[in-house]
Motif scaffolding. Structure first.
Motif, mmCIF file in Angstrom:
data_model
loop_
_atom_site.group_PDB
_atom_site.id
_atom_site.type_symbol
_atom_site.label_atom_id
_atom_site.label_comp_id
_atom_site.label_asym_id
_atom_site.label_seq_id
_atom_site.Cartn_x
_atom_site.Cartn_y
_atom_site.Cartn_z
ATOM 1 N N GLU A 33 1.057 -0.949 -0.044
ATOM 2 C CA GLU A 33 0.152 0.168 0.174
ATOM 3 C C GLU A 33 0.975 1.217 0.545
ATOM 4 O O GLU A 33 2.086 1.283 0.698
ATOM 5 C CB GLU A 33 -1.143 -0.130 1.427
ATOM 6 N N GLN A 34 0.390 2.456 -1.314
ATOM 7 C CA GLN A 34 1.623 3.628 -0.735
ATOM 8 C C GLN A 34 0.394 4.965 0.233
ATOM 9 O O GLN A 34 -1.076 4.742 0.531
ATOM 10 C CB GLN A 34 1.738 4.097 -2.677
ATOM 11 N N ALA A 35 0.779 5.885 0.828
ATOM 12 C CA ALA A 35 0.582 6.566 0.908
ATOM 13 C C ALA A 35 1.299 7.892 0.403
ATOM 14 O O ALA A 35 2.313 8.351 -0.004
ATOM 15 C CB ALA A 35 0.425 7.045 1.910
ATOM 16 N N THR A 36 0.628 9.351 0.142
ATOM 17 C CA THR A 36 1.468 10.675 0.145
ATOM 18 C C THR A 36 1.178 11.626 1.336
ATOM 19 O O THR A 36 -0.089 11.577 2.018
ATOM 20 C CB THR A 36 0.506 10.974 -1.314
ATOM 21 N N LEU A 37 2.130 12.237 1.554
ATOM 22 C CA LEU A 37 2.208 12.703 2.753
ATOM 23 C C LEU A 37 2.886 14.214 2.245
ATOM 24 O O LEU A 37 3.954 14.282 1.106
ATOM 25 C CB LEU A 37 3.445 12.664 3.669
ATOM 26 N N THR A 38 2.538 14.868 2.502
ATOM 27 C CA THR A 38 2.599 16.140 1.663
ATOM 28 C C THR A 38 2.837 17.088 3.510
ATOM 29 O O THR A 38 2.569 17.121 5.165
ATOM 30 C CB THR A 38 1.481 17.269 1.638
ATOM 31 N N LYS A 39 3.725 18.472 3.654
ATOM 32 C CA LYS A 39 3.672 19.008 4.528
ATOM 33 C C LYS A 39 4.788 20.699 4.258
ATOM 34 O O LYS A 39 4.603 20.820 3.381
ATOM 35 C CB LYS A 39 4.867 17.892 6.148
ATOM 36 N N ARG A 40 3.943 21.545 4.382
ATOM 37 C CA ARG A 40 4.573 22.828 4.373
ATOM 38 C C ARG A 40 6.156 23.057 6.005
ATOM 39 O O ARG A 40 4.930 22.792 6.818
ATOM 40 C CB ARG A 40 3.949 24.195 3.984
ATOM 41 N N HIS A 41 6.849 24.046 5.323
ATOM 42 C CA HIS A 41 8.014 24.613 6.371
ATOM 43 C C HIS A 41 8.159 25.702 6.355
ATOM 44 O O HIS A 41 9.233 25.798 5.358
ATOM 45 C CB HIS A 41 8.886 23.068 6.654
ATOM 46 N N LEU A 42 7.466 26.838 6.281
ATOM 47 C CA LEU A 42 8.136 27.873 6.241
ATOM 48 C C LEU A 42 9.504 28.270 7.233
ATOM 49 O O LEU A 42 9.562 27.989 8.111
ATOM 50 C CB LEU A 42 6.802 29.271 6.807
ATOM 51 N N LEU A 43 9.798 29.171 6.547
ATOM 52 C CA LEU A 43 11.678 29.582 6.154
ATOM 53 C C LEU A 43 11.839 30.892 6.292
ATOM 54 O O LEU A 43 12.226 31.402 4.943
ATOM 55 C CB LEU A 43 12.777 28.947 5.733
ATOM 56 N N ARG A 44 11.277 31.472 7.903
ATOM 57 C CA ARG A 44 11.141 33.011 7.277
ATOM 58 C C ARG A 44 12.015 33.924 8.057
ATOM 59 O O ARG A 44 12.550 33.534 9.076
ATOM 60 C CB ARG A 44 9.662 32.941 8.270
ATOM 61 N N PRO A 45 12.536 35.084 7.183
ATOM 62 C CA PRO A 45 13.176 35.982 8.049
ATOM 63 C C PRO A 45 13.288 36.623 9.480
ATOM 64 O O PRO A 45 11.572 36.456 9.479
ATOM 65 C CB PRO A 45 13.677 37.203 7.112
ATOM 66 N N GLY A 46 13.871 36.767 10.454
ATOM 67 C CA GLY A 46 13.445 37.117 11.951
ATOM 68 C C GLY A 46 12.625 36.323 12.372
ATOM 69 O O GLY A 46 11.972 36.448 13.504
ATOM 70 N N MET A 47 13.195 34.760 11.879
ATOM 71 C CA MET A 47 12.100 33.998 12.997
ATOM 72 C C MET A 47 13.212 33.509 15.006
ATOM 73 O O MET A 47 14.106 34.027 14.655
ATOM 74 C CB MET A 47 12.735 32.383 12.473
ATOM 75 N N THR A 48 12.703 33.519 15.675
ATOM 76 C CA THR A 48 13.193 33.882 16.969
ATOM 77 C C THR A 48 13.753 32.705 17.159
ATOM 78 O O THR A 48 14.491 32.704 18.091
ATOM 79 C CB THR A 48 11.811 34.225 17.982
ATOM 80 N N THR A 49 14.039 31.253 17.046
ATOM 81 C CA THR A 49 14.572 29.967 17.413
ATOM 82 C C THR A 49 15.640 30.398 16.997
ATOM 83 O O THR A 49 16.617 29.482 17.354
ATOM 84 C CB THR A 49 13.758 29.043 17.386
ATOM 85 N N ARG A 50 16.257 30.849 14.852
ATOM 86 C CA ARG A 50 17.421 30.224 15.129
ATOM 87 C C ARG A 50 17.393 31.473 13.520
ATOM 88 O O ARG A 50 16.309 31.925 12.695
ATOM 89 C CB ARG A 50 17.629 28.972 14.810
ATOM 90 N N THR A 51 18.238 31.877 13.405
ATOM 91 C CA THR A 51 18.519 32.178 11.970
ATOM 92 C C THR A 51 19.164 31.400 10.926
ATOM 93 O O THR A 51 19.712 30.945 10.644
ATOM 94 C CB THR A 51 20.096 33.514 12.359
ATOM 95 N N ILE A 52 17.657 32.029 9.652
ATOM 96 C CA ILE A 52 17.903 31.677 8.675
ATOM 97 C C ILE A 52 18.862 31.981 7.969
ATOM 98 O O ILE A 52 18.792 32.531 7.799
ATOM 99 C CB ILE A 52 16.879 31.517 8.064
ATOM 100 N N ARG A 53 20.258 31.141 7.848
ATOM 101 C CA ARG A 53 20.638 31.864 6.246
ATOM 102 C C ARG A 53 21.055 31.798 5.560
ATOM 103 O O ARG A 53 20.395 30.218 4.748
ATOM 104 C CB ARG A 53 22.138 30.778 6.787
ATOM 105 N N PRO A 54 21.637 31.973 3.519
ATOM 106 C CA PRO A 54 21.477 31.546 3.257
ATOM 107 C C PRO A 54 22.422 30.754 2.593
ATOM 108 O O PRO A 54 23.178 30.798 3.172
ATOM 109 C CB PRO A 54 21.774 32.939 2.033
#
Length: 81
Positions: A33-54
């Motif tokens: 049997e197969q399943a399709t999984l989807t998820k959105r994960h935002l990488l926003r500038p100014g996050m408080t938990t960590r800095t998103i670097r290029p």
């Protein structure tokens, strides 16, 4: 089956040294049997938990704790910043 994903991100010097684990889904599948999984994960500038670097990042899919696939992607800074 337990599906998780890992985001690998660069440290200040650009090497992929950091990683965060995230839960995706727990599911029961019959044989073949197969399943399709989807998820959105935002990488926003100014996050408080960590800095998103290029630079190069990696997304790793874990199925029952084992790496199933890993793909690289690039984060860029918009021209207006």
């Amino acid at each position: 089956m337990i599906a998780d994903y890992v985001l690998h991100y660069p440290a200040t010097e650009g090497r992929l040294t950091g990683r965060n684990f995230y839960k995706l889904k727990r599911l029961s599948l019959a044989k073949r049997e197969q399943a399709t999984l989807t998820k959105r994960h935002l990488l926003r500038p100014g996050m408080t938990t960590r800095t998103i670097r290029p630079g190069r990042h990696e997304l790793e899919l874990l199925l029952n704790g084992r790496t199933h696939t890993k793909h690289a992607f690039w984060v860029t800074v918009p021209a207006s910043h």
